[in-house]
Motif scaffolding. Structure first.
Motif, PDB file in Angstrom:
ATOM      1  N   GLY A   1       2.452  -1.326  -5.808  1.00  0.00           N
ATOM      2  CA  GLY A   1       2.629  -2.218  -6.958  1.00  0.00           C
ATOM      3  C   GLY A   1       2.499  -1.492  -8.283  1.00  0.00           C
ATOM      4  O   GLY A   1       3.291  -1.704  -9.208  1.00  0.00           O
ATOM      5  N   LEU A   2       1.514  -0.613  -8.393  1.00  0.00           N
ATOM      6  CA  LEU A   2       1.337   0.144  -9.634  1.00  0.00           C
ATOM      7  C   LEU A   2       2.507   1.089  -9.888  1.00  0.00           C
ATOM      8  O   LEU A   2       2.988   1.202 -11.019  1.00  0.00           O
ATOM      9  N   LEU A   3       2.954   1.767  -8.847  1.00  0.00           N
ATOM     10  CA  LEU A   3       4.100   2.666  -9.010  1.00  0.00           C
ATOM     11  C   LEU A   3       5.362   1.879  -9.346  1.00  0.00           C
ATOM     12  O   LEU A   3       6.152   2.285 -10.200  1.00  0.00           O
ATOM     13  N   GLY A   4       5.544   0.737  -8.692  1.00  0.00           N
ATOM     14  CA  GLY A   4       6.689  -0.114  -9.019  1.00  0.00           C
ATOM     15  C   GLY A   4       6.609  -0.628 -10.448  1.00  0.00           C
ATOM     16  O   GLY A   4       7.624  -0.699 -11.151  1.00  0.00           O
ATOM     17  N   GLY A   5       5.396  -0.988 -10.893  1.00  0.00           N
ATOM     18  CA  GLY A   5       5.219  -1.427 -12.275  1.00  0.00           C
ATOM     19  C   GLY A   5       5.522  -0.322 -13.271  1.00  0.00           C
ATOM     20  O   GLY A   5       6.104  -0.564 -14.334  1.00  0.00           O
TER      21      GLY A   5
ATOM     22  N   CYS B   1       1.769  -6.148 -11.646  1.00  0.00           N
ATOM     23  CA  CYS B   1       2.438  -5.567 -10.479  1.00  0.00           C
ATOM     24  C   CYS B   1       1.424  -5.039  -9.466  1.00  0.00           C
ATOM     25  O   CYS B   1       1.586  -5.214  -8.261  1.00  0.00           O
ATOM     26  N   GLY B   2       0.364  -4.391  -9.936  1.00  0.00           N
ATOM     27  CA  GLY B   2      -0.682  -3.911  -9.034  1.00  0.00           C
ATOM     28  C   GLY B   2      -1.404  -5.051  -8.334  1.00  0.00           C
ATOM     29  O   GLY B   2      -1.726  -4.964  -7.151  1.00  0.00           O
ATOM     30  N   LEU B   3      -1.640  -6.134  -9.073  1.00  0.00           N
ATOM     31  CA  LEU B   3      -2.304  -7.300  -8.479  1.00  0.00           C
ATOM     32  C   LEU B   3      -1.459  -7.918  -7.374  1.00  0.00           C
ATOM     33  O   LEU B   3      -1.960  -8.200  -6.283  1.00  0.00           O
ATOM     34  N   TRP B   4      -0.180  -8.106  -7.644  1.00  0.00           N
ATOM     35  CA  TRP B   4       0.677  -8.698  -6.619  1.00  0.00           C
ATOM     36  C   TRP B   4       0.883  -7.747  -5.446  1.00  0.00           C
ATOM     37  O   TRP B   4       0.984  -8.180  -4.295  1.00  0.00           O
ATOM     38  N   GLY B   5       0.927  -6.461  -5.715  1.00  0.00           N
ATOM     39  CA  GLY B   5       1.026  -5.486  -4.623  1.00  0.00           C
ATOM     40  C   GLY B   5      -0.210  -5.515  -3.747  1.00  0.00           C
ATOM     41  O   GLY B   5      -0.125  -5.473  -2.516  1.00  0.00           O
ATOM     42  N   ALA B   6      -1.393  -5.603  -4.380  1.00  0.00           N
ATOM     43  CA  ALA B   6      -2.638  -5.691  -3.614  1.00  0.00           C
ATOM     44  C   ALA B   6      -2.711  -6.983  -2.829  1.00  0.00           C
ATOM     45  O   ALA B   6      -3.214  -7.011  -1.695  1.00  0.00           O
ATOM     46  N   THR B   7      -2.193  -8.066  -3.388  1.00  0.00           N
ATOM     47  CA  THR B   7      -2.167  -9.342  -2.668  1.00  0.00           C
ATOM     48  C   THR B   7      -1.290  -9.236  -1.424  1.00  0.00           C
ATOM     49  O   THR B   7      -1.667  -9.715  -0.350  1.00  0.00           O
TER      50      THR B   7
END
Length: 140
Positions: free
Chosen positions: A67-71, A106-112
């Motif tokens: 998510g972070l990399l995508g963000g 993006c990191g939050l949704w990736g972690a979810t």
């Protein structure tokens, strides 16, 4: 750490974000309210789920990193696009020099998504353990 899973998850996140933009472009009113934005941004968890399913362990971490990399890739893409185009409010926030908010979302949704993958993996392991216990019990 599975770098291939993280990179494929990040690329999937960028693809999902582009689909989000396309959906928002097709909206008739052009206005993006908070409920619609939250619903569409929840689609970003698909990338974290995908990244977490590709690795054997630490799905939450892999999902968050994807998510972070995508963000980060989205922030670069937003910085390179012209500002006069109307688009999603999430990407407009990133264009206004608030890329940290985009990275956090993006990191939050990736972690979810990674968390959901870990839960699915644990449920599958528990079912497999129950089946093996049933097979080992003597009939009697």
């Amino acid at each position: 750490m599975n770098i291939r899973a993280i990179v494929s998850g990040a690329l999937l996140q960028v693809l999902v974000a582009l689909v989000m933009l396309f959906i928002l472009r097709l909206s008739a009113d052009g206005g993006v309210g908070a409920p619609r934005l939250l619903t569409l941004s929840a689609l970003l968890s698909v990338a974290g789920f995908h990244a977490a399913r590709q690795c054997r362990e630490a799905g939450l971490l892999h999902g968050m990193l994807a998510g972070l990399l995508g963000g980060a890739l989205l922030a670069v893409a937003v910085a390179l696009t012209p500002r006069d185009q109307s688009g999603a409010a999430l990407l407009q926030v990133a264009a206004d020099k608030r890329t940290i908010l985009l990275l956090v979302i993006c990191g939050l949704w990736g972690a979810t998504g990674g968390l959901f993958a870990d839960i699915a993996r644990a449920a599958h392991a528990r079912r497999a353990q129950r089946r093996s216990m049933r097979r080992q019990e003597p009939d009697g």
